[in-house]
Write a protein that holds these residues in place. Structure first.
Motif, short mmCIF file in Angstrom:
data_model
loop_
_atom_site.label_atom_id
_atom_site.label_comp_id
_atom_site.label_asym_id
_atom_site.label_seq_id
_atom_site.Cartn_x
_atom_site.Cartn_y
_atom_site.Cartn_z
N TRP A 18 58.22 -39.58 13.04
CA TRP A 18 59.31 -38.83 12.41
C TRP A 18 59.79 -39.46 11.10
N THR A 19 59.05 -40.47 10.60
CA THR A 19 59.50 -41.14 9.37
C THR A 19 59.55 -40.21 8.15
N PRO A 20 58.62 -39.22 7.99
CA PRO A 20 58.71 -38.37 6.80
C PRO A 20 60.01 -37.55 6.74
N GLU A 21 60.63 -37.26 7.90
CA GLU A 21 61.86 -36.45 7.91
C GLU A 21 63.12 -37.32 7.83
N THR A 22 62.98 -38.62 7.72
CA THR A 22 64.13 -39.49 7.87
C THR A 22 65.00 -39.51 6.61
N PRO A 23 66.31 -39.23 6.75
CA PRO A 23 67.19 -39.21 5.57
C PRO A 23 67.36 -40.61 4.98
N ALA A 24 67.67 -40.67 3.68
CA ALA A 24 67.74 -41.95 2.97
C ALA A 24 68.79 -42.89 3.57
N ASP A 25 69.88 -42.31 4.11
CA ASP A 25 70.98 -43.15 4.61
C ASP A 25 70.87 -43.39 6.12
N TYR A 26 69.64 -43.32 6.68
CA TYR A 26 69.50 -43.37 8.13
C TYR A 26 69.98 -44.68 8.75
N LEU A 27 69.85 -45.79 7.99
CA LEU A 27 70.27 -47.08 8.56
C LEU A 27 71.77 -47.09 8.84
N ASP A 28 72.54 -46.45 7.96
CA ASP A 28 74.00 -46.37 8.21
C ASP A 28 74.25 -45.58 9.49
N GLY A 29 73.49 -44.47 9.68
CA GLY A 29 73.65 -43.65 10.88
C GLY A 29 73.32 -44.43 12.14
N LEU A 30 72.25 -45.22 12.09
CA LEU A 30 71.86 -46.02 13.26
C LEU A 30 72.90 -47.10 13.54
N PRO A 62 52.11 -41.09 6.52
CA PRO A 62 51.80 -42.17 5.56
C PRO A 62 52.10 -43.56 6.14
N LYS A 63 51.10 -44.44 6.04
CA LYS A 63 51.24 -45.76 6.67
C LYS A 63 52.29 -46.63 5.97
N ASP A 64 52.36 -46.53 4.63
CA ASP A 64 53.32 -47.40 3.94
C ASP A 64 54.75 -47.02 4.30
N LEU A 65 54.99 -45.71 4.45
CA LEU A 65 56.33 -45.25 4.86
C LEU A 65 56.65 -45.72 6.28
N GLN A 66 55.68 -45.59 7.18
CA GLN A 66 55.88 -46.06 8.56
C GLN A 66 56.22 -47.54 8.58
N MET A 67 55.48 -48.32 7.78
CA MET A 67 55.68 -49.77 7.77
C MET A 67 57.07 -50.12 7.23
N ARG A 68 57.49 -49.43 6.16
CA ARG A 68 58.81 -49.74 5.58
C ARG A 68 59.91 -49.46 6.60
N ILE A 69 59.83 -48.29 7.25
CA ILE A 69 60.90 -47.90 8.18
C ILE A 69 60.87 -48.75 9.44
N PHE A 70 59.70 -49.16 9.87
CA PHE A 70 59.57 -50.08 11.00
C PHE A 70 60.28 -51.40 10.67
N CYS A 71 59.93 -51.97 9.51
CA CYS A 71 60.49 -53.28 9.15
C CYS A 71 62.00 -53.20 8.92
N GLU A 72 62.46 -52.13 8.30
CA GLU A 72 63.91 -51.98 8.09
C GLU A 72 64.66 -51.95 9.42
N GLN A 73 64.05 -51.30 10.41
CA GLN A 73 64.72 -51.22 11.72
C GLN A 73 64.61 -52.55 12.49
N MET A 74 63.56 -53.31 12.26
CA MET A 74 63.47 -54.65 12.84
C MET A 74 64.61 -55.51 12.25
#
Ligand SMILES: [Zn+2]
Length: 255
Positions: free
Chosen positions: A68-80, A104-116
């Motif tokens: 679901w990373t392609p649909e993720t809003p820019a401010d998602y970290l604040d929401g989480l 896209p793998k680079d998007l998946q990797m960025r969002i994975f690491c941000e959530q870590m």
């Protein structure tokens, strides 16, 4: 069997719809004592929280699944971060990498690491999704070294060793009951210490074999319990009790 802890289910899923309520209402009567309802994208966060607030025996995680990373809003970290303030939220998940689909793998990797990083900031365990992305997933896990669970474990024995060396838990679901998928997960169960094993349904998805094509829910875990208890040579009830304690420890939930 009683004292079953389903460590990974999605009762917010559209496949359940409003039918999630009667299913959840009946679970405790069927021996299910605890459920971790796992979040998969920002759109379902309110529903995940609603379910966890309604039932004393249900806890929740919040996070964005790689698909679901392609649909993720820019401010998602604040929401989480906001959602994680809820006392029923005990983990960040499910997060990780999925190379089965074409996201896209680079998007998946960025969002994975941000959530870590978010999990580290909040001091919460992580729930990891790894599908056909073992090496990249283990590298991220080894970089952050956070506590948590690798769900529906599908790696090889070397991967299992890397995950266990990090102190993480490994969860198994209905996959292990299917003759065509069994070999590797069964070997992994053999090599995982009992105190690191969790049970899960990934409801509505990982339906045990004997249930055919039906939608899966937490009441179907006994079929999974039987397979693991047989490998570990203990009774089904002992396995329920041990995995219950493991999941409480993994998610910091009182027993
Ligand atoms: Zn899941």
């Amino acid at each position: 069997m009683r004292n079953i802890f389903d460590s990974h289910a999605h009762y917010e899923d559209a496949i359940f719809g409003e039918d999630c309520w009667p299913v959840l209402d009946g679970l405790q009567r069927q021996g299910v004592s605890r459920v971790l309802n796992c979040c998969s994208d920002m759109g379902v966060v309110p529903r995940v929280l609603e379910i966890a607030r309604r039932y004393d025996f249900v806890w929740a995680s919040v996070g964005v699944h790689p698909h679901w990373t392609p649909e993720t809003p820019a401010d998602y970290l604040d929401g989480l971060r906001r959602a994680a303030q809820d006392p029923k939220v005990v983990a960040i998940g499910e997060i990780g990498l999925d190379y089965f689909w074409d996201d896209p793998k680079d998007l998946q990797m960025r969002i994975f690491c941000e959530q870590m990083e978010l999990a580290r900031e909040l001091g919460l365990p992580v729930i990891i999704h790894d599908r056909d992305a073992h090496q990249d997933t283990y590298q991220v896990l080894e970089r952050y070294r956070l506590p948590g669970v690798v769900h529906r474990f599908s790696g090889d024995l070397d991967g299992l060793r890397r995950v266990l060396d990090l102190g993480m838990y490994v969860s198994f679901g209905g996959d292990i009951t299917h003759p065509q998928y069994r070999d590797m997960p069964l070997k992994a169960i053999e090599h995982t210490p009992l105190e690191r094993i969790l049970l899960e349904t990934d409801a509505p998805y990982a339906t045990p074999y004997a249930q055919g094509q039906r939608r899966c829910d937490s009441s179907m875990l006994p079929e999974v319990v039987e397979v693991i208890a047989d490998i570990k040579k203990i009774s089904c009830q002992e396995l329920c009790d041990i995995t219950y304690q493991n999941a409480c420890r993994a998610y910091h939930i009182p027993e």
